[in-house]
Design a protein around this motif. Sequence first.
Motif, PDB file in Angstrom:
ATOM      1  N   THR A 116       0.840  -1.185   0.000  1.00  0.00           N
ATOM      2  CA  THR A 116       0.000   0.000   0.000  1.00  0.00           C
ATOM      3  C   THR A 116       0.882   1.244   0.000  1.00  0.00           C
ATOM      4  OG1 THR A 116      -0.052   0.279   2.394  1.00  0.00           O
ATOM      5  CG2 THR A 116      -1.614  -1.282   1.457  1.00  0.00           C
ATOM      6  N   PRO A 117       0.311   2.410  -0.296  1.00  0.00           N
ATOM      7  CA  PRO A 117       1.078   3.644  -0.068  1.00  0.00           C
ATOM      8  C   PRO A 117       1.443   3.747   1.413  1.00  0.00           C
ATOM      9  CG  PRO A 117      -0.899   4.066  -1.381  1.00  0.00           C
ATOM     10  CD  PRO A 117      -1.018   2.670  -0.884  1.00  0.00           C
ATOM     11  N   GLY A 118       2.543   4.458   1.717  1.00  0.00           N
ATOM     12  CA  GLY A 118       2.996   4.569   3.097  1.00  0.00           C
ATOM     13  C   GLY A 118       1.961   5.223   3.999  1.00  0.00           C
ATOM     14  N   PRO A 119       2.082   5.079   5.283  1.00  0.00           N
ATOM     15  CA  PRO A 119       3.150   4.367   5.997  1.00  0.00           C
ATOM     16  C   PRO A 119       2.956   2.855   5.946  1.00  0.00           C
ATOM     17  CG  PRO A 119       1.543   5.204   7.565  1.00  0.00           C
ATOM     18  CD  PRO A 119       1.117   5.720   6.218  1.00  0.00           C
ATOM     19  N   THR A 124       1.362  -0.264  11.199  1.00  0.00           N
ATOM     20  CA  THR A 124       0.484   0.855  11.505  1.00  0.00           C
ATOM     21  C   THR A 124      -0.958   0.371  11.593  1.00  0.00           C
ATOM     22  OG1 THR A 124       0.362   1.358   9.131  1.00  0.00           O
ATOM     23  CG2 THR A 124       1.957   2.600  10.445  1.00  0.00           C
ATOM     24  N   PRO A 125      -1.811   1.079  12.317  1.00  0.00           N
ATOM     25  CA  PRO A 125      -3.212   0.648  12.471  1.00  0.00           C
ATOM     26  C   PRO A 125      -3.950   0.648  11.142  1.00  0.00           C
ATOM     27  CG  PRO A 125      -2.632   2.319  14.104  1.00  0.00           C
ATOM     28  CD  PRO A 125      -1.510   2.287  13.119  1.00  0.00           C
ATOM     29  N   GLY A 126      -4.825  -0.310  10.972  1.00  0.00           N
ATOM     30  CA  GLY A 126      -5.637  -0.368   9.768  1.00  0.00           C
ATOM     31  C   GLY A 126      -6.560   0.822   9.632  1.00  0.00           C
ATOM     32  N   ALA A 127      -6.819   1.519  10.732  1.00  0.00           N
ATOM     33  CA  ALA A 127      -7.681   2.694  10.676  1.00  0.00           C
ATOM     34  C   ALA A 127      -7.101   3.789   9.787  1.00  0.00           C
ATOM     35  CB  ALA A 127      -7.904   3.239  12.091  1.00  0.00           C
ATOM     36  N   LEU A 128      -5.813   3.729   9.513  1.00  0.00           N
ATOM     37  CA  LEU A 128      -5.200   4.700   8.608  1.00  0.00           C
ATOM     38  C   LEU A 128      -5.592   4.457   7.155  1.00  0.00           C
ATOM     39  CD1 LEU A 128      -1.558   4.906  10.048  1.00  0.00           C
ATOM     40  CD2 LEU A 128      -3.464   6.490  10.419  1.00  0.00           C
ATOM     41  N   PRO A 130      -8.986   3.479   5.789  1.00  0.00           N
ATOM     42  CA  PRO A 130     -10.395   3.099   5.979  1.00  0.00           C
ATOM     43  C   PRO A 130     -11.117   2.688   4.704  1.00  0.00           C
ATOM     44  CG  PRO A 130     -10.146   5.476   6.086  1.00  0.00           C
ATOM     45  CD  PRO A 130      -8.764   4.914   6.019  1.00  0.00           C
ATOM     46  N   GLU A 131     -10.602   3.085   3.524  1.00  0.00           N
ATOM     47  CA  GLU A 131     -11.272   2.794   2.258  1.00  0.00           C
ATOM     48  C   GLU A 131     -10.323   2.044   1.324  1.00  0.00           C
ATOM     49  OE1 GLU A 131     -14.381   3.468   1.967  1.00  0.00           O
ATOM     50  OE2 GLU A 131     -14.588   4.773   3.737  1.00  0.00           O
ATOM     51  N   LEU A 132     -10.899   1.342   0.342  1.00  0.00           N
ATOM     52  CA  LEU A 132     -10.070   0.627  -0.633  1.00  0.00           C
ATOM     53  C   LEU A 132      -9.167   1.599  -1.392  1.00  0.00           C
ATOM     54  CD1 LEU A 132     -12.546  -2.015  -2.124  1.00  0.00           C
ATOM     55  CD2 LEU A 132     -10.669  -2.385  -0.516  1.00  0.00           C
ATOM     56  N   ALA A 133      -9.627   2.818  -1.602  1.00  0.00           N
ATOM     57  CA  ALA A 133      -8.788   3.809  -2.271  1.00  0.00           C
ATOM     58  C   ALA A 133      -7.526   4.098  -1.481  1.00  0.00           C
ATOM     59  CB  ALA A 133      -9.584   5.098  -2.484  1.00  0.00           C
ATOM     60  N   ASP A 134      -7.606   3.989  -0.153  1.00  0.00           N
ATOM     61  CA  ASP A 134      -6.425   4.212   0.685  1.00  0.00           C
ATOM     62  C   ASP A 134      -5.452   3.045   0.582  1.00  0.00           C
ATOM     63  OD1 ASP A 134      -7.532   6.643   1.814  1.00  0.00           O
ATOM     64  OD2 ASP A 134      -8.889   5.341   2.936  1.00  0.00           O
ATOM     65  N   VAL A 135      -5.973   1.861   0.279  1.00  0.00           N
ATOM     66  CA  VAL A 135      -5.137   0.671   0.125  1.00  0.00           C
ATOM     67  C   VAL A 135      -4.434   0.684  -1.228  1.00  0.00           C
ATOM     68  CG1 VAL A 135      -5.203  -1.843  -0.132  1.00  0.00           C
ATOM     69  CG2 VAL A 135      -6.491  -0.738   1.724  1.00  0.00           C
ATOM     70  N   LEU A 136      -5.148   1.108  -2.270  1.00  0.00           N
ATOM     71  CA  LEU A 136      -4.597   1.062  -3.623  1.00  0.00           C
ATOM     72  C   LEU A 136      -3.765   2.289  -3.958  1.00  0.00           C
ATOM     73  CD1 LEU A 136      -7.675  -0.386  -5.534  1.00  0.00           C
ATOM     74  CD2 LEU A 136      -5.590  -1.595  -4.896  1.00  0.00           C
ATOM     75  N   GLU A 215      -0.703  -4.885  15.434  1.00  0.00           N
ATOM     76  CA  GLU A 215      -1.681  -3.976  14.854  1.00  0.00           C
ATOM     77  C   GLU A 215      -2.846  -4.753  14.249  1.00  0.00           C
ATOM     78  OE1 GLU A 215      -1.528  -0.931  15.317  1.00  0.00           O
ATOM     79  OE2 GLU A 215       0.579  -0.401  15.624  1.00  0.00           O
ATOM     80  N   ASP A 216      -4.041  -4.180  14.348  1.00  0.00           N
ATOM     81  CA  ASP A 216      -5.189  -4.689  13.608  1.00  0.00           C
ATOM     82  C   ASP A 216      -5.071  -4.123  12.194  1.00  0.00           C
ATOM     83  OD1 ASP A 216      -7.759  -5.007  12.393  1.00  0.00           O
ATOM     84  OD2 ASP A 216      -8.628  -5.315  14.373  1.00  0.00           O
ATOM     85  N   LEU A 217      -5.027  -4.985  11.197  1.00  0.00           N
ATOM     86  CA  LEU A 217      -4.713  -4.558   9.842  1.00  0.00           C
ATOM     87  C   LEU A 217      -5.894  -3.982   9.087  1.00  0.00           C
ATOM     88  CD1 LEU A 217      -2.390  -7.518   8.808  1.00  0.00           C
ATOM     89  CD2 LEU A 217      -1.773  -5.338   9.876  1.00  0.00           C
ATOM     90  N   GLY A 218      -7.083  -4.016   9.667  1.00  0.00           N
ATOM     91  CA  GLY A 218      -8.247  -3.421   9.017  1.00  0.00           C
ATOM     92  C   GLY A 218      -8.561  -4.071   7.687  1.00  0.00           C
TER      93      GLY A 218
END
Length: 460
Positions: A116-119, A124-128, A130-136, A215-218
């Motif tokens: 994923t994009p950093g961090p 780091t917490p999965g809450a960082l 929250p959306e698939l766009a944040d993962v991709l 960490e919970d990976l969300g």
Amino acid sequence: MTTSPDGLLPTTRRALLHRLAAAQTDGRAPSLVAAIGRGGTTVWEGARAAGPLPGETQYRIGSITKTFTAVLVLRLRDEGLLDLGDPLEKHLPGTGAGELTIAELLAHTGGLAAETPGPWWERTPGALRPELADVLGEEPFRHPKGRVHHYSNPGYTLLGALVEEVRGARWEDVLREEVLEPLGLHRTGSRPQSPHAEGWAVHPWADVLLPEPVEDLGLMAPAGQLWSTTGDLVRFGMFLARGDERVLSAESVREMRTPAAPAAAADLAAGTSYGLGTQILNLGGRTLIGHSGSLPGFLAALFFNPEEDVTAVVLANCTSGPLVVGVAAEFVRIVAEAEPRIPEPWRPAPRVDPAVLELAGPWYWGATPHALRLTEDGGVLLGPLNGWGRGSRFRARPDGTWVGLEGYYAGEVLRVARRSDGSVSHLDLGSFVFTREPYEAGAPVPGGVHPEGWRGSAAP
């Protein structure tokens, strides 16, 4: 499944313990636990630890989680809810990667980024995210789709989201209901339950430890969230080798462990390839199927050898150190060489279709002799008698044809051509004609060929 401490010979058990002890010492792991499965049961367990660790102690298993996610996707396919060739957009719209097929995501051939994009998502917490766009991220692709095998953690986040969309339930709830409970994997789950190992980093130049965060990976959970035990993973490995109709058939787990991704030159040299959620290794002439895993504080390996019916699991609670994949491979080798698998007793088939039995025996593709044999699972095996060339197992289809399961003939259709009186004329395999005699006269191309037939010497 019961644990039998006497399942292996004393000399084999000592060899396994020695390898485990050496790996823990040389790798400087706070603890290293392992188990061997064979014949449907755990036949050996071992542990080397700084403190008492029961055999049911949980460790984080990292990317072995991906194999569990792949099982859920194959279940959806087997139920007819999707096809592996479907674009993701058909079932999970709006991701920005919708043109990728489900098979490409399973085999890491979609061209998506590895991370994923950093961090760094593992620390780091999965809450960082929250959306698939944040993962991709804004630039999710690194390669053209379908061209190369490029391992992608975000790809398995998409598969987890696909499972949730189609099932209408959380990934971890679907996993527990459809896989963990039916297989009796009661010590496997998304969060640690006591007793569980603590994860550590070991200083590279001193014998001191640093605790690693948990960490919970969300949304990344389908790529690496799970905790498990040696006992549960041995059960899971034996399921991947044999199938279980409550979860996936033997045919579907065989599909999972069939290479599905184009291998790079380096991978070919190393004898590695990837199936649908499984890693496939060829080490020392022995095929190992399963997956490795790592997260901060933990290393894991689960691999099995179908031919010798040996499953090996190795778990450690350190970020780096023991080469757990190599240890698992050594465990398989030790057992396979010290105690070769005793073949199942031969028994006659309970029932054979006379129309299929009629096909058994020699066939010729041109002048090359082949043999067709009936297999225990009700299929047939057609291959060259000299052992070189194209051959495959075939599965019967309701319309009386057969479909190839591997190699050059995978997916190709084998048809039996009959004469007007009902007798067998020839076999047609993707336009290749197999006859009972070499270049049999009267058969379709290439039957007969020359009107003068066979001759004793070549013309000058």
